[in-house]
Every structure is written in structure tokens, then in C-alpha cells.
Motif scaffolding. Structure first.
Motif, PDB file in Angstrom:
ATOM      1  N   LEU A 121      33.546  34.390  41.320  1.00  0.00           N
ATOM      2  CA  LEU A 121      34.553  33.891  42.262  1.00  0.00           C
ATOM      3  C   LEU A 121      33.921  32.895  43.225  1.00  0.00           C
ATOM      4  O   LEU A 121      34.526  31.870  43.557  1.00  0.00           O
ATOM      5  N   PHE A 124      33.445  29.756  41.416  1.00  0.00           N
ATOM      6  CA  PHE A 124      34.751  29.117  41.247  1.00  0.00           C
ATOM      7  C   PHE A 124      35.180  28.412  42.526  1.00  0.00           C
ATOM      8  O   PHE A 124      35.661  27.289  42.479  1.00  0.00           O
ATOM      9  N   LYS A 125      34.976  29.078  43.653  1.00  0.00           N
ATOM     10  CA  LYS A 125      35.342  28.472  44.940  1.00  0.00           C
ATOM     11  C   LYS A 125      34.539  27.209  45.185  1.00  0.00           C
ATOM     12  O   LYS A 125      35.063  26.196  45.652  1.00  0.00           O
ATOM     13  N   PHE A 185      35.781  27.825  33.762  1.00  0.00           N
ATOM     14  CA  PHE A 185      36.053  29.135  34.343  1.00  0.00           C
ATOM     15  C   PHE A 185      37.188  29.865  33.618  1.00  0.00           C
ATOM     16  O   PHE A 185      37.641  30.923  34.059  1.00  0.00           O
ATOM     17  N   LYS A 186      37.609  29.289  32.542  1.00  0.00           N
ATOM     18  CA  LYS A 186      38.741  29.843  31.795  1.00  0.00           C
ATOM     19  C   LYS A 186      38.482  31.283  31.346  1.00  0.00           C
ATOM     20  O   LYS A 186      39.341  32.152  31.399  1.00  0.00           O
ATOM     21  N   THR A 187      37.267  31.510  30.893  1.00  0.00           N
ATOM     22  CA  THR A 187      36.951  32.836  30.336  1.00  0.00           C
ATOM     23  C   THR A 187      36.260  33.754  31.340  1.00  0.00           C
ATOM     24  O   THR A 187      36.010  34.916  31.057  1.00  0.00           O
ATOM     25  N   ILE A 190      37.685  35.794  37.419  1.00  0.00           N
ATOM     26  CA  ILE A 190      37.703  35.243  38.783  1.00  0.00           C
ATOM     27  C   ILE A 190      38.655  35.979  39.715  1.00  0.00           C
ATOM     28  O   ILE A 190      38.930  35.545  40.830  1.00  0.00           O
ATOM     29  N   TYR A 191      39.171  37.089  39.225  1.00  0.00           N
ATOM     30  CA  TYR A 191      40.048  37.889  40.066  1.00  0.00           C
ATOM     31  C   TYR A 191      39.301  39.120  40.555  1.00  0.00           C
ATOM     32  O   TYR A 191      38.559  39.725  39.799  1.00  0.00           O
ATOM     33  N   PRO A 192      39.492  39.455  41.816  1.00  0.00           N
ATOM     34  CA  PRO A 192      38.829  40.651  42.364  1.00  0.00           C
ATOM     35  C   PRO A 192      39.394  41.922  41.739  1.00  0.00           C
ATOM     36  O   PRO A 192      40.483  41.918  41.219  1.00  0.00           O
TER      37      PRO A 192
ATOM     38  N   GLN B  31      45.428  31.802  30.594  1.00  0.00           N
ATOM     39  CA  GLN B  31      44.161  31.525  31.286  1.00  0.00           C
ATOM     40  C   GLN B  31      44.245  30.239  32.109  1.00  0.00           C
ATOM     41  O   GLN B  31      43.788  30.193  33.255  1.00  0.00           O
ATOM     42  N   ILE B  35      43.968  29.829  36.164  1.00  0.00           N
ATOM     43  CA  ILE B  35      43.011  28.899  36.793  1.00  0.00           C
ATOM     44  C   ILE B  35      43.718  28.129  37.912  1.00  0.00           C
ATOM     45  O   ILE B  35      43.219  28.035  39.053  1.00  0.00           O
ATOM     46  N   LYS B  38      44.823  30.433  40.883  1.00  0.00           N
ATOM     47  CA  LYS B  38      43.719  30.799  41.755  1.00  0.00           C
ATOM     48  C   LYS B  38      43.250  29.610  42.587  1.00  0.00           C
ATOM     49  O   LYS B  38      42.893  29.744  43.754  1.00  0.00           O
ATOM     50  N   ILE B  42      42.943  29.514  46.640  1.00  0.00           N
ATOM     51  CA  ILE B  42      41.715  29.160  47.357  1.00  0.00           C
ATOM     52  C   ILE B  42      41.976  27.976  48.298  1.00  0.00           C
ATOM     53  O   ILE B  42      41.495  27.953  49.425  1.00  0.00           O
TER      54      ILE B  42
END
Lengths: 192, 182
Positions: A121, A124-125, A185-187, A190-192, B31, B35, B38, B42
């Protein structure tokens, strides 16, 4: 501050302007209370997250309001008028190549987000911030107004002085480009 | 509804057929949908990751408001000053427009060379003849040249000049002089 709140908190933005044109400090205080931090945030995000530059631009923006309050056309939305002035000021800053080099203190990808346990995550950010930082003035402005200021398509159209259809089209291609950039980041979870 | 609105407000499994159709050119699967979802979340979160604006910005703006108000006060004061000065000057100019000839002695006409015409009204003067031998002659006497009665007051100056002109008209050289003086 208390006196400002009592006198003018019920006034609309458009009602405050003639009072400011007449030199009323309390009316100005009320307007600054509503928009000061907001416009500073806009400038901060648009202008490479440089605090000093953002403060200078915020001050300059409100000075323009003091000077040109009389020119505000009745019937128009103050908010969109205000943002359109700010947008034009940002455009001018982007045109100054030297300024862009001088004030580029935040490297692309540098994140100002808080601590995250999920490393993916975090990555990703960083990638998202990198993506936003690399946008040109036009796309960045569109991104900020839509996804951070939560403005409608008609409002953005007025601020940027671009037809609504063009706004929709640009928004579509912006999302598409960002999706492509973040496709790695598709796979990843990225979710808590 | 715009594609980004759909992504922000719904989860993939909540999408209707129509909404999936709207999104099909933007996202091909769940997916990609996630993306973008999210990313928007953010972006919204980082919108508040902004420092507070310095209070000095507002203070500086206050000073500017005061200065702009002062300009109006100075402008108003300048206009008042100019108006007062103009009124004062015009008033003085009016007062200075006095009669054509200022003559300290009523009735006196003075030629350019300093002499007075013989027929002019002159103030009463005492002429004392030089003393002679008192043993053989009578003592010196004061001889007074008969003069015309005192001239009119300054208020009646215009009418007295009018009357003088009728007396002077017979003397052409005097007339010429009077014309020149006036």
C-alpha cells in the motif's frame, strides 16, 4: 474572530464581496476564513508542494480579490470565479521554467502519507503521488479539482474555461493513462 | 453518471449491466476497477496532507486593506484642499478688482510727469511768501490760494469724475491727457 463570525457568517460569498470592495475588514476576515486554507491547499498541491510559493500565491490571490471585488459580475458563482483566478495564476507559474526548476523540492514519488503497515500500500501510494507529480499543469488541475476538491463537471468547465464535453473526454483519458501507469499493482494486495 | 463517479461510489460486484457498459472502455476487469478506485481514495486522503497556511498571510492582507482605505481618505482630503484653495483665490481676485484709478487725495489728477494740470482740483495748501524788510513794508502775510472745496468722498468718486469730464471737455490737451490716464 468572534465579531467576524457574528456579523457575517450568514452572508453568502457573493454578499461579502461588495462589503470587501467598500473596505470592510470583518467581511474580508470571513471570506478568508472560508477560503484561505482551501486556496493555500490548492496552490500547495499544484505548485510542487512548495509552502512558501503557495503562501505567496494565496496572498496575491486575496489581494486581487480586494482590488477587483467591484468587477465581480452579479449572478456568477464566487467559488468558480475564485478558482479560475487561482488556476490562471498556476498557469503563469508553470510557464516560468526557472521557477519550476527552483521550486521542485519534492522529488517525484516522494510520499507525504503517514505510516502504513502494508508495504504494498505504501508503494502504491508513492506510485500514485509520483503519477500526480508528473502530470502537466492542465491535467493536474483537472485531477485536483475533480478528485480532491470534488467539483462537478460544469464547475470545472467554468473554472478552466473549457467545454463540458472536453472536460469529460480529458477526464476519461486521464484515468486511462493513470491506470496504465499503475498497472504493476494490478496483482498486488493493496487493500488493508 | 460519469465513469469516475461510478468507480468511487460502487464496488465491482454492485455494478449494474448498464454501468459495466459505461466502464468497459476504461476498465476491463475487477482488478483495474480496484486500481482506479484505490487511486481516487488516496487522492482524497492526501488532499488533507497539507500544512497550515501561515497567519502572517492574513496579517499582511489586513495591512493592504488599511492602505487601500487610506488612499481614499487622502484623495478626499486633496479634493477638499483644492476646492478650498480655488475658492480662496477666486475670492481674492474679486476683491482686487478695485476702481480704475486709486487716488489717495480726492479730486486730485496727477499727470505722468508728476505735475498736476492747472485746472485740476488740488488740496488746500498754504503758501508763505518770503519775508521782506519789515521796517519799511508791512509784515509778511500768509496768502492763501483759493482752492475748490474738498472733493467728494471715495464713494462718490465715479460721479465726481463724470462731472469733471464735462468741465474738462473744453481743454483738448487736458482731454487727451485724461484719456491717456484712464
Amino acid at each position: 474572530m468572534a465579531i467576524r463570525s457574528l456579523l457575517y457568517q450568514d452572508h453568502t460569498d457573493e454578499e461579502l464581496l461588495p462589503l470587501i470592495a467598500g473596505g470592510s475588514s470583518p467581511a474580508f476576515d470571513e471570506l478568508y476564513h472560508r477560503y484561505g486554507q482551501k486556496m493555500f491547499s490548492y496552490f500547495f498541491r499544484m505548485l510542487w508542494k512548495n509552502k512558501e510559493l503557495a503562501e505567496d500565491q494565496t496572498q496575491e490571490l486575496f489581494l486581487k480579490i480586494i482590488r477587483y471585488a467591484k468587477r465581480f459580475e452579479a449572478g456568477r458563482s464566487f467559488s468558480t470565479w475564485f478558482y479560475s483566478i487561482a488556476h490562471n495564476m498556476c498557469k503563469n507559474e508553470y510557464r516560468k521554467e526557472e521557477t519550476k526548476m527552483k521550486y521542485a523540492r519534492i522529488k517525484p514519488g516522494e510520499s507525504i502519507a503517514g505510516n502504513e503497515k502494508n508495504l504494498d500500500l505504501q508503494k502504491f501510494k508513492k506510485a500514485v503521488n509520483h503519477c500526480i507529480g508528473r502530470l502537466n499543469e492542465e491535467k493536474k488541475s483537472l485531477f485536483i479539482l475533480r478528485f480532491q476538491e470534488h467539483m462537478s463537471i460544469p464547475e470545472i468547465s467554468t473554472i478552466l474555461n473549457i467545454p463540458e464535453g472536453t472536460i469529460k473526454s480529458r477526464l476519461f483519458y486521464l484515468l486511462k493513462d493513470m491506470k496504465e501507469e499503475l498497472s504493476e499493482f494490478k496483482t498486488i494486495h493493496i487493500y488493508p | 453518471m460519469q465513469p469516475d463517479d461510478i468507480i468511487q461510489q460502487k464496488e465491482w460486484h454492485e455494478l449494474t449491466t448498464e454501468e459495466k457498459k459505461i466502464l468497459q472502455t476504461l476498465v476491463s476487469d475487477e482488478q483495474e476497477f480496484n486500481i482506479l478506485k484505490k487511486m481516487m481514495m488516496i487522492a482524497d486522503e492526501t488532499a488533507t496532507d497539507v500544512p497550515q497556511v501561515n497567519p502572517s498571510v492574513q496579517q499582511q492582507l489586513h495591512r493592504s486593506i488599511k492602505k487601500s482605505n487610506q488612499k481614499w481618505y487622502y484623495a478626499a482630503a486633496a479634493i477638499l484642499l483644492i476646492t478650498a484653495s480655488a475658492w480662496f483665490l477666486l475670492r481674492n481676485e474679486k476683491d482686487n478688482r478695485s476702481p480704475i484709478v486709486t487716488n489717495p487725495q480726492p479730486g486730485e489728477i496727477i499727470k505722468k510727469d508728476g505735475s498736476t494740470p492747472k485746472d485740476s482740483i488740488v488740496p488746500q495748501k498754504e503758501i508763505i511768501l518770503p519775508k521782506t524788510d519789515t521796517t519799511h513794508t508791512a509784515p509778511a502775510q500768509k496768502t492763501e490760494i483759493p482752492v475748490a472745496p474738498p472733493g467728494p468722498s471715495s464713494e462718490k468718486l465715479e460721479t465726481s469724475y463724470a462731472s469733471i469730464s464735462t468741465l474738462l471737455k473744453d481743454d483738448s490737451s487736458l482731454m487727451a491727457f485724461v484719456t491717456e490716464v484712464y
